[in-house]
Scaffold this motif. Structure first.
Motif, PDB file in Angstrom:
ATOM      1  N   LEU A 163       0.844  -1.200   0.000  1.00  0.00           N
ATOM      2  CA  LEU A 163       0.000   0.000   0.000  1.00  0.00           C
ATOM      3  C   LEU A 163       0.876   1.245   0.000  1.00  0.00           C
ATOM      4  O   LEU A 163       1.897   1.294   0.698  1.00  0.00           O
ATOM      5  CB  LEU A 163      -0.917   0.007   1.218  1.00  0.00           C
ATOM      6  N   THR A 164       0.463   2.237  -0.783  1.00  0.00           N
ATOM      7  CA  THR A 164       1.082   3.558  -0.723  1.00  0.00           C
ATOM      8  C   THR A 164      -0.024   4.598  -0.660  1.00  0.00           C
ATOM      9  O   THR A 164      -1.097   4.408  -1.253  1.00  0.00           O
ATOM     10  CB  THR A 164       1.965   3.847  -1.955  1.00  0.00           C
ATOM     11  N   MET A 165       0.208   5.700   0.050  1.00  0.00           N
ATOM     12  CA  MET A 165      -0.741   6.808   0.051  1.00  0.00           C
ATOM     13  C   MET A 165      -0.099   8.068   0.602  1.00  0.00           C
ATOM     14  O   MET A 165       0.898   8.003   1.336  1.00  0.00           O
ATOM     15  CB  MET A 165      -2.002   6.461   0.846  1.00  0.00           C
TER      16      MET A 165
ATOM     17  N   GLN B 223       0.083   3.079  10.440  1.00  0.00           N
ATOM     18  CA  GLN B 223       0.691   1.765  10.206  1.00  0.00           C
ATOM     19  C   GLN B 223       0.035   0.685  11.065  1.00  0.00           C
ATOM     20  O   GLN B 223      -0.271  -0.409  10.587  1.00  0.00           O
ATOM     21  CB  GLN B 223       2.193   1.825  10.493  1.00  0.00           C
ATOM     22  N   LEU B 224      -0.174   1.004  12.338  1.00  0.00           N
ATOM     23  CA  LEU B 224      -0.794   0.046  13.252  1.00  0.00           C
ATOM     24  C   LEU B 224      -2.216  -0.283  12.823  1.00  0.00           C
ATOM     25  O   LEU B 224      -2.643  -1.450  12.852  1.00  0.00           O
ATOM     26  CB  LEU B 224      -0.786   0.599  14.676  1.00  0.00           C
ATOM     27  N   MET B 225      -2.963   0.720  12.408  1.00  0.00           N
ATOM     28  CA  MET B 225      -4.337   0.506  11.946  1.00  0.00           C
ATOM     29  C   MET B 225      -4.375  -0.398  10.718  1.00  0.00           C
ATOM     30  O   MET B 225      -5.198  -1.313  10.619  1.00  0.00           O
ATOM     31  CB  MET B 225      -4.989   1.857  11.634  1.00  0.00           C
ATOM     32  N   LEU B 226      -3.485  -0.179   9.763  1.00  0.00           N
ATOM     33  CA  LEU B 226      -3.451  -0.982   8.536  1.00  0.00           C
ATOM     34  C   LEU B 226      -3.095  -2.443   8.825  1.00  0.00           C
ATOM     35  O   LEU B 226      -3.610  -3.358   8.193  1.00  0.00           O
ATOM     36  CB  LEU B 226      -2.450  -0.382   7.542  1.00  0.00           C
ATOM     37  N   ILE B 227      -2.237  -2.643   9.804  1.00  0.00           N
ATOM     38  CA  ILE B 227      -1.858  -4.010  10.179  1.00  0.00           C
ATOM     39  C   ILE B 227      -2.998  -4.714  10.902  1.00  0.00           C
ATOM     40  O   ILE B 227      -3.362  -5.848  10.570  1.00  0.00           O
ATOM     41  CB  ILE B 227      -0.591  -3.993  11.064  1.00  0.00           C
ATOM     42  N   GLU B 228      -3.585  -4.031  11.892  1.00  0.00           N
ATOM     43  CA  GLU B 228      -4.606  -4.657  12.728  1.00  0.00           C
ATOM     44  C   GLU B 228      -5.932  -4.881  11.987  1.00  0.00           C
ATOM     45  O   GLU B 228      -6.565  -5.920  12.142  1.00  0.00           O
ATOM     46  CB  GLU B 228      -4.849  -3.815  13.980  1.00  0.00           C
ATOM     47  N   LYS B 229      -6.354  -3.918  11.170  1.00  0.00           N
ATOM     48  CA  LYS B 229      -7.657  -4.019  10.508  1.00  0.00           C
ATOM     49  C   LYS B 229      -7.603  -4.690   9.146  1.00  0.00           C
ATOM     50  O   LYS B 229      -8.566  -5.338   8.723  1.00  0.00           O
ATOM     51  CB  LYS B 229      -8.285  -2.628  10.352  1.00  0.00           C
ATOM     52  N   PHE B 230      -6.483  -4.540   8.439  1.00  0.00           N
ATOM     53  CA  PHE B 230      -6.432  -5.029   7.059  1.00  0.00           C
ATOM     54  C   PHE B 230      -5.273  -5.992   6.788  1.00  0.00           C
ATOM     55  O   PHE B 230      -5.127  -6.486   5.665  1.00  0.00           O
ATOM     56  CB  PHE B 230      -6.345  -3.837   6.095  1.00  0.00           C
ATOM     57  N   GLU B 231      -4.436  -6.238   7.791  1.00  0.00           N
ATOM     58  CA  GLU B 231      -3.296  -7.143   7.662  1.00  0.00           C
ATOM     59  C   GLU B 231      -2.373  -6.731   6.511  1.00  0.00           C
ATOM     60  O   GLU B 231      -1.844  -7.567   5.782  1.00  0.00           O
ATOM     61  CB  GLU B 231      -3.763  -8.590   7.483  1.00  0.00           C
ATOM     62  N   ILE B 232      -2.201  -5.428   6.357  1.00  0.00           N
ATOM     63  CA  ILE B 232      -1.283  -4.904   5.345  1.00  0.00           C
ATOM     64  C   ILE B 232      -0.027  -4.406   6.056  1.00  0.00           C
ATOM     65  O   ILE B 232      -0.065  -3.446   6.826  1.00  0.00           O
ATOM     66  CB  ILE B 232      -1.931  -3.749   4.544  1.00  0.00           C
ATOM     67  N   HIS B 233       1.086  -5.073   5.807  1.00  0.00           N
ATOM     68  CA  HIS B 233       2.330  -4.780   6.511  1.00  0.00           C
ATOM     69  C   HIS B 233       3.314  -3.965   5.671  1.00  0.00           C
ATOM     70  O   HIS B 233       4.146  -3.236   6.214  1.00  0.00           O
ATOM     71  CB  HIS B 233       3.006  -6.078   6.952  1.00  0.00           C
ATOM     72  N   HIS B 234       3.254  -4.119   4.377  1.00  0.00           N
ATOM     73  CA  HIS B 234       4.208  -3.457   3.485  1.00  0.00           C
ATOM     74  C   HIS B 234       3.597  -2.141   3.008  1.00  0.00           C
ATOM     75  O   HIS B 234       2.820  -2.107   2.060  1.00  0.00           O
ATOM     76  CB  HIS B 234       4.518  -4.371   2.293  1.00  0.00           C
ATOM     77  N   THR B 235       3.907  -1.031   3.682  1.00  0.00           N
ATOM     78  CA  THR B 235       3.281   0.259   3.370  1.00  0.00           C
ATOM     79  C   THR B 235       4.324   1.358   3.191  1.00  0.00           C
ATOM     80  O   THR B 235       5.388   1.331   3.820  1.00  0.00           O
ATOM     81  CB  THR B 235       2.310   0.688   4.487  1.00  0.00           C
ATOM     82  N   THR B 236       3.995   2.301   2.345  1.00  0.00           N
ATOM     83  CA  THR B 236       4.792   3.524   2.184  1.00  0.00           C
ATOM     84  C   THR B 236       3.824   4.701   2.288  1.00  0.00           C
ATOM     85  O   THR B 236       2.928   4.837   1.448  1.00  0.00           O
ATOM     86  CB  THR B 236       5.514   3.560   0.832  1.00  0.00           C
ATOM     87  N   ILE B 237       3.986   5.515   3.330  1.00  0.00           N
ATOM     88  CA  ILE B 237       3.041   6.593   3.617  1.00  0.00           C
ATOM     89  C   ILE B 237       3.783   7.924   3.611  1.00  0.00           C
ATOM     90  O   ILE B 237       4.766   8.104   4.339  1.00  0.00           O
ATOM     91  CB  ILE B 237       2.357   6.372   4.980  1.00  0.00           C
ATOM     92  N   GLN B 238       3.322   8.838   2.785  1.00  0.00           N
ATOM     93  CA  GLN B 238       3.928  10.166   2.705  1.00  0.00           C
ATOM     94  C   GLN B 238       3.020  11.175   3.405  1.00  0.00           C
ATOM     95  O   GLN B 238       1.864  11.342   3.027  1.00  0.00           O
ATOM     96  CB  GLN B 238       4.133  10.573   1.241  1.00  0.00           C
ATOM     97  N   LEU B 239       3.562  11.842   4.436  1.00  0.00           N
ATOM     98  CA  LEU B 239       2.801  12.842   5.179  1.00  0.00           C
ATOM     99  C   LEU B 239       3.084  14.231   4.611  1.00  0.00           C
ATOM    100  O   LEU B 239       4.242  14.594   4.376  1.00  0.00           O
ATOM    101  CB  LEU B 239       3.172  12.792   6.662  1.00  0.00           C
ATOM    102  N   GLU B 240       2.018  14.997   4.376  1.00  0.00           N
ATOM    103  CA  GLU B 240       2.143  16.329   3.788  1.00  0.00           C
ATOM    104  C   GLU B 240       1.266  17.326   4.540  1.00  0.00           C
ATOM    105  O   GLU B 240       0.246  16.935   5.116  1.00  0.00           O
ATOM    106  CB  GLU B 240       1.707  16.294   2.312  1.00  0.00           C
ATOM    107  N   GLN B 241       1.638  18.601   4.517  1.00  0.00           N
ATOM    108  CA  GLN B 241       0.804  19.647   5.107  1.00  0.00           C
ATOM    109  C   GLN B 241      -0.200  20.188   4.094  1.00  0.00           C
ATOM    110  O   GLN B 241      -1.215  20.759   4.461  1.00  0.00           O
ATOM    111  CB  GLN B 241       1.689  20.779   5.645  1.00  0.00           C
ATOM    112  N   GLN B 242       0.089  20.003   2.828  1.00  0.00           N
ATOM    113  CA  GLN B 242      -0.858  20.345   1.773  1.00  0.00           C
ATOM    114  C   GLN B 242      -0.659  19.378   0.610  1.00  0.00           C
ATOM    115  O   GLN B 242       0.405  18.769   0.480  1.00  0.00           O
ATOM    116  CB  GLN B 242      -0.665  21.783   1.303  1.00  0.00           C
ATOM    117  N   ALA B 243      -1.720  19.228  -0.198  1.00  0.00           N
ATOM    118  CA  ALA B 243      -1.669  18.246  -1.275  1.00  0.00           C
ATOM    119  C   ALA B 243      -0.554  18.574  -2.254  1.00  0.00           C
ATOM    120  O   ALA B 243      -0.356  19.736  -2.622  1.00  0.00           O
ATOM    121  CB  ALA B 243      -3.009  18.197  -2.006  1.00  0.00           C
TER     122      ALA B 243
END
Length: 298
Positions: free
Chosen positions: A249-251, A267-287
């Motif tokens: 997953l990426t977002m 990350q914890l939510m994705l693992i516990e609810k969807f069993e998705i461990h391999h994630t790349t998440i980019q945090l931004e202050q604006q789109a």
């Protein structure tokens, strides 16, 4: 930013099972082909053709596991995990080809039914059934964890049904002399296998096309992420599978909260609810500028 995840190739523990099943199937294939021509049974030849695809499928699955164990490098950054999906697709195509051939041959035989040696047909079919049951038992342990193993198991399972059909056909022909029953059984085997083959092929193509994995709800992931404190909106959400059981997953997440705290929460939510461990998440202050070019959420 990424979560910790496993880089172990899927299905690497199934090599021994595949090797034993391949040896059993290949040895009996020769006997069944010879027996099919001697008895004149199309149903038996149909079963032999499925035995051939079984052997090919098991060999391809075995090669896929060995190739999949090769480490990632600068040219193949994900390694060779996806080779097993190519193998599953090839197995499905083989099954399609065999089913079409058997249906065509059965049509030809309906017009000119040959003489069938039902007792020889029965003996060979019973032996084939025993081989199928042993192979299915050996392969059953890995079929739920790998689409590659699932394809190999499906091949053997369909051939097991074929052996049962041949046994029934041989008994009917022996009691009644209706040789046309042989062609009916052959067609029934082909038609029974086709829907399951299509499912295997569609699953393989979905992974190759990087579609959302079966059982993964993209809307639910979106809603669960937006429900976390501090998340304003998300975009560039993509979920796909590299191979069986390896969902990625990426977002991009818009937030002004503490980056480390929010990242861990997502990350914890994705693992516990969807069993998705391999994630790349980019945090931004604006789109970012990409957000206007792709589908956005929020």
């Amino acid at each position: 930013m990424s979560t910790e995840h496993s880089h172990v190739a899927a299905g690497t523990g199934n090599e021994r099972a595949l090797l034993i099943a391949l040896a059993l199937t290949s040895c009996f294939l020769i006997a069944e082909v010879i027996g099919g021509f001697i008895t004149g049974s199309l149903a038996l030849i149909s079963d032999a053709a499925h035995m051939f695809t079984d052997s090919a499928a098991l060999a391809i699955a075995l090669v896929a596991i060995k190739v999949g164990k090769r480490l990632a490098n600068k040219k193949r950054t994900f390694g060779y995990y996806r080779f097993e999906i190519l193998a599953a697709a090839v197995n499905a195509i083989l099954l399609f080809a065999v089913a079409i051939y058997i249906i065509f041959e059965a049509y030809q035989r309906f017009k000119n039914p040959p003489e069938i040696q039902s007792m020889g047909m029965l003996a060979i079919a019973i032996a084939g059934l025993c081989i199928n049951l042993i192979s299915m038992r050996i392969l059953s342990g890995g079929k739920d964890n790998s689409i590659n193993m699932k394809g190999a198991y499906l091949e053997v399972w369909s051939d097991m049904l074929g052996s049962i059909g041949v046994i029934v056909g041989a008994l009917v022909i022996g009691w009644t002399g209706w040789s046309w029953v042989d062609s009916v059984i052959a067609v029934a085997i082909g038609l029974w296998v086709l829907p399951r083959t299509w499912k295997l092929l569609s699953d393989s193509l979905n992974i190759l096309l990087e579609g959302v994995p079966e059982g993964t709800d993209l809307t639910a992931i979106e809603q669960a992420t937006l429900a976390l404190p501090g998340v304003k909106s998300i975009h560039d959400l993509h979920v796909w599978a590299i191979s069986s059981g390896k969902v990625s997953l990426t977002m991009h997440v818009i937030s002004e909260e503490n980056a480390n705290v929010l990242l861990k929460a997502i990350q914890l939510m994705l693992i516990e609810k969807f069993e998705i461990h391999h994630t790349t998440i980019q945090l931004e202050q604006q789109a970012c500028t990409q957000a206007s070019e792709v589908h956005s959420f929020g």
